[in-house]
Scaffold this motif. Structure first.
Motif, PDB file in Angstrom:
ATOM      1  N   SER A   7      -9.068 -18.642  27.549  1.00  0.00           N
ATOM      2  CA  SER A   7      -9.597 -17.409  26.962  1.00  0.00           C
ATOM      3  C   SER A   7      -9.873 -16.380  28.054  1.00  0.00           C
ATOM      4  CB  SER A   7     -10.865 -17.745  26.174  1.00  0.00           C
ATOM      5  OG  SER A   7     -11.604 -16.588  25.911  1.00  0.00           O
ATOM      6  N   ALA A   8     -10.502 -16.819  29.139  1.00  0.00           N
ATOM      7  CA  ALA A   8     -10.839 -15.889  30.220  1.00  0.00           C
ATOM      8  C   ALA A   8      -9.576 -15.342  30.884  1.00  0.00           C
ATOM      9  CB  ALA A   8     -11.724 -16.589  31.247  1.00  0.00           C
ATOM     10  N   ARG A  42     -13.888 -16.125  19.910  1.00  0.00           N
ATOM     11  CA  ARG A  42     -12.470 -15.963  19.540  1.00  0.00           C
ATOM     12  C   ARG A  42     -11.993 -17.133  18.699  1.00  0.00           C
ATOM     13  NH1 ARG A  42     -10.457 -13.827  25.390  1.00  0.00           N
ATOM     14  NH2 ARG A  42     -10.977 -11.629  25.045  1.00  0.00           N
ATOM     15  N   ARG A  75      -9.858 -24.718  27.616  1.00  0.00           N
ATOM     16  CA  ARG A  75      -9.756 -23.649  26.611  1.00  0.00           C
ATOM     17  C   ARG A  75     -10.618 -22.433  26.978  1.00  0.00           C
ATOM     18  NH1 ARG A  75      -8.900 -27.039  20.993  1.00  0.00           N
ATOM     19  NH2 ARG A  75      -6.967 -27.987  21.740  1.00  0.00           N
ATOM     20  N   ALA A 124      -5.396  -8.828  17.793  1.00  0.00           N
ATOM     21  CA  ALA A 124      -5.826  -8.241  16.512  1.00  0.00           C
ATOM     22  C   ALA A 124      -7.053  -7.356  16.726  1.00  0.00           C
ATOM     23  CB  ALA A 124      -6.132  -9.342  15.502  1.00  0.00           C
ATOM     24  N   GLU A 128      -3.183 -18.997  19.573  1.00  0.00           N
ATOM     25  CA  GLU A 128      -4.135 -18.504  18.559  1.00  0.00           C
ATOM     26  C   GLU A 128      -5.126 -17.513  19.172  1.00  0.00           C
ATOM     27  OE1 GLU A 128      -4.111 -22.677  16.011  1.00  0.00           O
ATOM     28  OE2 GLU A 128      -5.856 -22.129  17.229  1.00  0.00           O
ATOM     29  N   LEU A 129      -5.615 -17.869  20.350  1.00  0.00           N
ATOM     30  CA  LEU A 129      -6.581 -16.976  21.014  1.00  0.00           C
ATOM     31  C   LEU A 129      -5.943 -15.623  21.328  1.00  0.00           C
ATOM     32  CD1 LEU A 129      -8.432 -19.325  23.544  1.00  0.00           C
ATOM     33  CD2 LEU A 129      -9.268 -18.510  21.342  1.00  0.00           C
ATOM     34  N   HIS A 131     -14.996 -17.281  24.443  1.00  0.00           N
ATOM     35  CA  HIS A 131     -14.046 -18.258  23.921  1.00  0.00           C
ATOM     36  C   HIS A 131     -14.479 -18.765  22.553  1.00  0.00           C
ATOM     37  CE1 HIS A 131     -12.801 -22.500  23.313  1.00  0.00           C
ATOM     38  NE2 HIS A 131     -11.645 -21.864  23.300  1.00  0.00           N
ATOM     39  N   LEU A 174      -9.882 -15.613  10.452  1.00  0.00           N
ATOM     40  CA  LEU A 174      -8.739 -14.738  10.153  1.00  0.00           C
ATOM     41  C   LEU A 174      -7.582 -15.538   9.580  1.00  0.00           C
ATOM     42  CD1 LEU A 174      -8.792 -12.286  13.189  1.00  0.00           C
ATOM     43  CD2 LEU A 174      -9.399 -11.806  10.821  1.00  0.00           C
ATOM     44  N   ALA A 234     -10.489 -16.723  15.091  1.00  0.00           N
ATOM     45  CA  ALA A 234      -9.140 -17.209  14.794  1.00  0.00           C
ATOM     46  C   ALA A 234      -9.160 -18.024  13.510  1.00  0.00           C
ATOM     47  CB  ALA A 234      -8.624 -18.047  15.957  1.00  0.00           C
ATOM     48  N   HIS A 254      -3.498 -23.591  21.015  1.00  0.00           N
ATOM     49  CA  HIS A 254      -4.771 -22.878  21.052  1.00  0.00           C
ATOM     50  C   HIS A 254      -4.632 -21.562  21.827  1.00  0.00           C
ATOM     51  CE1 HIS A 254      -9.099 -22.710  20.526  1.00  0.00           C
ATOM     52  NE2 HIS A 254      -9.218 -22.323  21.780  1.00  0.00           N
ATOM     53  N   TYR A 286     -16.282  -8.938  32.524  1.00  0.00           N
ATOM     54  CA  TYR A 286     -17.232 -10.037  32.310  1.00  0.00           C
ATOM     55  C   TYR A 286     -18.489  -9.809  33.140  1.00  0.00           C
ATOM     56  CZ  TYR A 286     -13.899 -12.969  29.718  1.00  0.00           C
ATOM     57  OH  TYR A 286     -13.046 -13.475  28.785  1.00  0.00           O
ATOM     58  N   ASP A 340     -13.548  -6.889  24.082  1.00  0.00           N
ATOM     59  CA  ASP A 340     -12.286  -6.599  23.403  1.00  0.00           C
ATOM     60  C   ASP A 340     -12.194  -5.180  22.879  1.00  0.00           C
ATOM     61  OD1 ASP A 340     -10.872  -8.873  23.892  1.00  0.00           O
ATOM     62  OD2 ASP A 340     -11.749  -9.967  22.215  1.00  0.00           O
ATOM     63  N   LYS A 387     -18.245 -16.209  29.533  1.00  0.00           N
ATOM     64  CA  LYS A 387     -16.913 -16.797  29.397  1.00  0.00           C
ATOM     65  C   LYS A 387     -16.859 -17.753  28.201  1.00  0.00           C
ATOM     66  CE  LYS A 387     -14.240 -17.857  33.543  1.00  0.00           C
ATOM     67  NZ  LYS A 387     -14.198 -18.749  34.716  1.00  0.00           N
ATOM     68  N   THR A 440      -5.646 -13.542  18.178  1.00  0.00           N
ATOM     69  CA  THR A 440      -6.944 -13.004  17.763  1.00  0.00           C
ATOM     70  C   THR A 440      -7.359 -11.839  18.649  1.00  0.00           C
ATOM     71  OG1 THR A 440      -7.538 -15.238  17.149  1.00  0.00           O
ATOM     72  CG2 THR A 440      -9.329 -13.658  17.284  1.00  0.00           C
ATOM     73  N   ARG A 441      -7.174 -12.027  19.951  1.00  0.00           N
ATOM     74  CA  ARG A 441      -7.562 -10.989  20.907  1.00  0.00           C
ATOM     75  C   ARG A 441      -6.764  -9.717  20.645  1.00  0.00           C
ATOM     76  NH1 ARG A 441      -5.621  -9.435  25.821  1.00  0.00           N
ATOM     77  NH2 ARG A 441      -7.132  -8.697  27.371  1.00  0.00           N
TER      78      ARG A 441
END
Lengths: 180, 637
Positions: free
Chosen positions: B15-16, A162, B11, B53, B46-47, A159, A169, A166, B43, A140, A134, A155, B50-51
């Motif tokens: 994310s990936a 994060r 999930r 941010a 939310e991910l 996840h 935060l 989440a 979800h 990856y 990030d 991977k 966050t990413r």
């Protein structure tokens, strides 16, 4: 991240200190930021960054170009950051045993405080891939090569990281707004 | 990919996919799952938040560590420093090369602009330029100080400063404090006036704060004058960092740039560094009178104007370490709370000035009068002992001191250089370098001795020739001063034994030389390098190696780092010192002295034939803290 001019790397490999200095000046910012996020403290990041370049200089003759230069350098920096975390932990224990002894000059801000604190609270295994992906946009596959774990594991760690970020935060922003 | 993609697996793929790293084969399954699973859709949101941010965080400032990294690389290559190599190259090709090298080094620090690296180097460069172009300046400041005395919570002052480069200065500090019972407290009013020939200071007669209230000296104010003042006389150094913080910023290069902020309607860089690096600025308005003191690691914040490089505001805040508290107890500043602002200065008015009212810089001849013994003369026509290059500085003043030393001074704006030559009979050297001075070979068999700036003196180089001793002092950078020294063409001898008396001897040894009882320092604070190594022995068996390490440009609190290693000491001598703390590390008892800032221990070192010998090691860091001492100690293993 941008790759250096291959001739500069070749010259540095051949022992040209000026060429190596160019690499230091080009990458010290990125290496420092990586270390900063992994060790969580600016002065420990200074140490890890210096160690990383000294080791890079030592190992450069063995670099054959099989990975990108930046990936190779990052894997060294990451090891130095881990060493620094171990040493910093030890020093902190000594200082704690004599009473608290914190550096007087507070660390500077490279991330919003909330995000940085949440990030540093993550276990190192989750923090490493998140920072690399990030904050540095590393792929990856590169992270997998760098950390020597399968891509599938990267991977799932990204996840999981994060997901935890989440949660922390969200709880902080709730506390901040007085709702929770 | 499994046919029934459950939430957990979905999930991970979600994310990936945000990173463009999802498994293509599962894309259809993932979309199908998201279509029916509201929890996973939430979800995903939310991910993504966050990413974002994480990715949208500002890059922020990072320190410039290139110089200290390259110093360590130099050591790695066998102790031959690049700066020494360059210096020798200039000399081999003569003076023309020295001039070329000057141009070369001017372009070196920014070979390639690193991405997102702090502007520390840039700011230092701009400050150097400003210090060259500034001719005159006038400003008014407001000062707030806390904790000077337990009965006086806060003191207020106003200060005016006029400066006409390079040597005329008028500083007036007025005490606006309402003291409890005014007659029993001295008024902390201070006046300083300096010009090229004379210096005058009027300040309250000394009363230690511990004797207050009630200590009223008579007369209440004392005055001192220096007449026949030599150029840039260190005993009457001018507090010019308040004008442009040349020493504080340009000499350290290691400070954090925290960002750009508005101060009094102007755009300013916000800079933070420890007090130990900011002494010339912080102490500039405290040139006389009675003030509180600060710990070397107290935090200094400076807001410096982006257009003129004048400091608009600066403050000192109390640090929080254990050592700091012990120091505060010793110094009787026990009321300092961690983080509390102890001292604050704000410029309420400032302007560049080309002319000043007549008489402003007329320093009176009053009170205790001392003569600097300087008599002016013309610049010599001969080139012997005269630098061929002066880094662009113009001849300013020449003359001789009372004891017959020739003085040549050069200046440009606030930047100056002084070359003092003392002749003596061949082979009867009148002086030798201090033990902490760094020996630099500017060519084979030609040695100079370098010392960084202190609170009173700027950077210095000494050349001990066969029949002369040439001393250079300047606020130029180390590199430029070395180039100037190389261009003088004098041949400097290597200093031999430092001291010998009654069976005790001390001599300089090469930095790279190894001894069985001495470990190499793998870690040093950033930008620190070895200045000197001294080997001492007495009639008793065993030898002691004392190595000094310093910052390249300035060291305001005595020496920087001292490492003592000895085969002559087998036990830690008992000590009655206050603030001595012992602890075990790797099964070895270590002792930390807060007062000396020194960490000591005895180590068992293996010798040939399986034997072991006790070796004493000590790391002294008077202007750092225990954490730094531990880091250096770790690097000695």
């Amino acid at each position: 991240m941008e790759e250096p001019d291959p001739q500069t790397v070749m010259a540095a490999r051949g022992g040209d200190v000026r060429a190596f200095e160019q690499l230091v000046r080009r990458y010290q910012g990125d290496v420092w930021r990586l270390c900063r996020h992994l060790v969580g403290d600016a002065s420990a990041a200074d140490d890890a960054t210096q160690d990383a370049f000294v080791r890079a200089y030592r190992f450069l003759p063995r670099y054959r170009g099989e990975a990108k230069f930046s990936t190779w350098l990052f894997s060294i920096a990451r090891n130095c950051a881990r060493d620094e975390l171990r040493r910093a932990g030890r020093r902190q224990r000594v200082a704690d045993s004599l009473g608290r002894d914190r550096a007087s000059l507070p660390a500077d801000e490279t991330l919003g405080v909330e995000v940085r604190e949440a990030l540093i609270a993550l276990p190192l295994e989750l923090r490493e891939p998140i920072v690399m992906i990030d904050l540095f946009g590393t792929s990856y596959r590169e992270v997998s090569a760098l950390l020597k774990v399968p891509e599938g594991t990267i991977k799932s760690r990204v996840h999981r990281g994060r997901e935890l970020l989440a949660i922390s935060l969200a709880s902080e922003s709730q506390e901040g707004s007085g709702e929770g | 990919m499994r046919a029934d993609l459950r939430c957990a697996a979905a999930r991970i793929e979600i994310s990936a996919r945000l990173d463009g790293e999802a498994d293509d084969a599962s894309a259809g399954l993932l979309d199908a799952h998201l279509a029916v699973c509201a929890a996973c859709r939430r979800h995903e949101g939310e991910l993504a938040t966050t990413r974002r941010a994480l990715r949208l965080q500002p890059v922020g400032a990072v320190p410039d560590l290139a110089d200290s990294i390259m110093e360590r690389i130099d050591k790695e290559r066998g102790g031959r420093s690049r700066r020494t190599e360059w210096a020798s190259r200039w000399r081999i090709a003569g003076i023309a090369a020295a001039v070329a090298a000057l141009l070369l080094i001017a372009s070196l620090p920014e070979i390639e602009r690193p991405t997102g690296v702090a502007r520390a180097g840039e700011i230092a460069g701009e400050v150097r330029l400003a210090a060259r172009s500034l001719e005159g300046y006038a400003a008014r400041f407001e000062i707030t100080e806390r904790g000077w005395h337990e009965d006086v919570g806060v003191r207020h002052f106003s200060a005016t400063m006029s400066f006409d480069a390079p040597e005329r200065l008028a500083l007036k500090v007025r005490d606006l404090t309402t003291y409890p019972g005014p007659r029993r407290w001295p008024q902390n009013d201070v006046d300083v006036i300096a010009n090229a020939r004379r210096y005058w200071i009027k300040e309250p007669s000394f009363c230690p704060p511990s004797a207050l209230p009630g200590c009223v000296a008579s007369p209440a104010q004392e005055q001192r004058s220096i007449v026949h003042r030599g150029p840039f006389d260190g005993t009457s150094a001018l507090p010019t960092d308040i004008v442009v913080p040349l020493e504080t910023l340009a000499s350290t290069g290691s400070f954090a740039v925290l960002g750009t902020e508005g101060v009094a309607g102007r755009s300013a860089y916000h800079i933070a560094l420890p007090y130990r690096r900011a002494v010339p600025l912080i102490d500039s308005l405290r040139a006389g009178g009675s003030w509180r003191s600060f710990h070397p690691l107290d935090r200094v914040d400076i807001w410096i104007d982006r257009g003129t490089w004048f400091p608009l505001r600066y403050s000192v805040a109390a640090g929080s370490s254990q050592d700091r508290r012990a120091w505060a107890r010793n110094e009787a500043w026990h009321d300092d709370a961690a983080g509390e602002v102890l001292y604050e200065v704000e410029a309420v008015h400032f302007a560049e000035r080309e002319s000043f009212g007549s008489g402003l810089f007329d320093a009176p001849r009053r009170g205790i009068v001392r003569s600097g013994g300087f008599s002016a003369s013309a610049f010599p026509a001969s080139t012997s002992g005269v630098p061929a290059t002066t880094a662009g500085l113009e001849p300013y003043r020449a003359g001789a001191t009372g004891d017959g030393r020739r003085v040549l001074a050069y200046a440009d704006g606030m930047t100056w250089l002084k070359v003092v030559t003392e002749r003596h009979r061949p082979s009867r050297p009148s002086a030798s370098p201090p033990g902490t001075a760094e020996e630099i070979a500017i060519e084979s068999g030609n040695f100079v001795y370098y010392q960084p700036a202190t609170e009173m003196l700027k950077r210095r180089i000494d050349i001990y020739g066969r029949s002369s001793h040439i001393h250079l002092e300047s606020n130029l950078s180390r590199r430029r001063l070395l180039a100037v020294a190389a261009s003088i063409g004098a041949r400097g001898r290597r200093a031999g034994r430092v001291e010998r008396s009654g069976g005790y001897s001390v001599r300089r040894v090469d930095a790279g030389r190894s001894f069985w009882f001495a470990a190499r320092a793998e870690y040093l604070p950033p930008s620190y390098g070895q200045s000197s190594a001294l080997l001492s022995r007495s009639n008793a068996p065993g030898r002691t190696l004392t190595a000094y390490y310093g910052a390249p440009e300035a060291e305001y609190e005595g020496f920087g780092v001292r490492i003592t290693q000895s085969s002559a000491i087998g036990t830690l001598a008992p000590s009655a010192e206050d603030g001595l703390r012992s602890f075990e590390l790797d099964g070895v008892t270590h002792r930390w002295s807060t007062e000396r800032g020194e960490l000591e221990w005895i180590e068992r070192v293996p010798r040939a034939g399986g034997a072991e010998r006790s070796v004493y090691r000590a790391v002294a860091v008077p202007s750092f803290d225990l954490t730094t001492a531990l880091r250096i100690a770790e690097g000695l293993r």
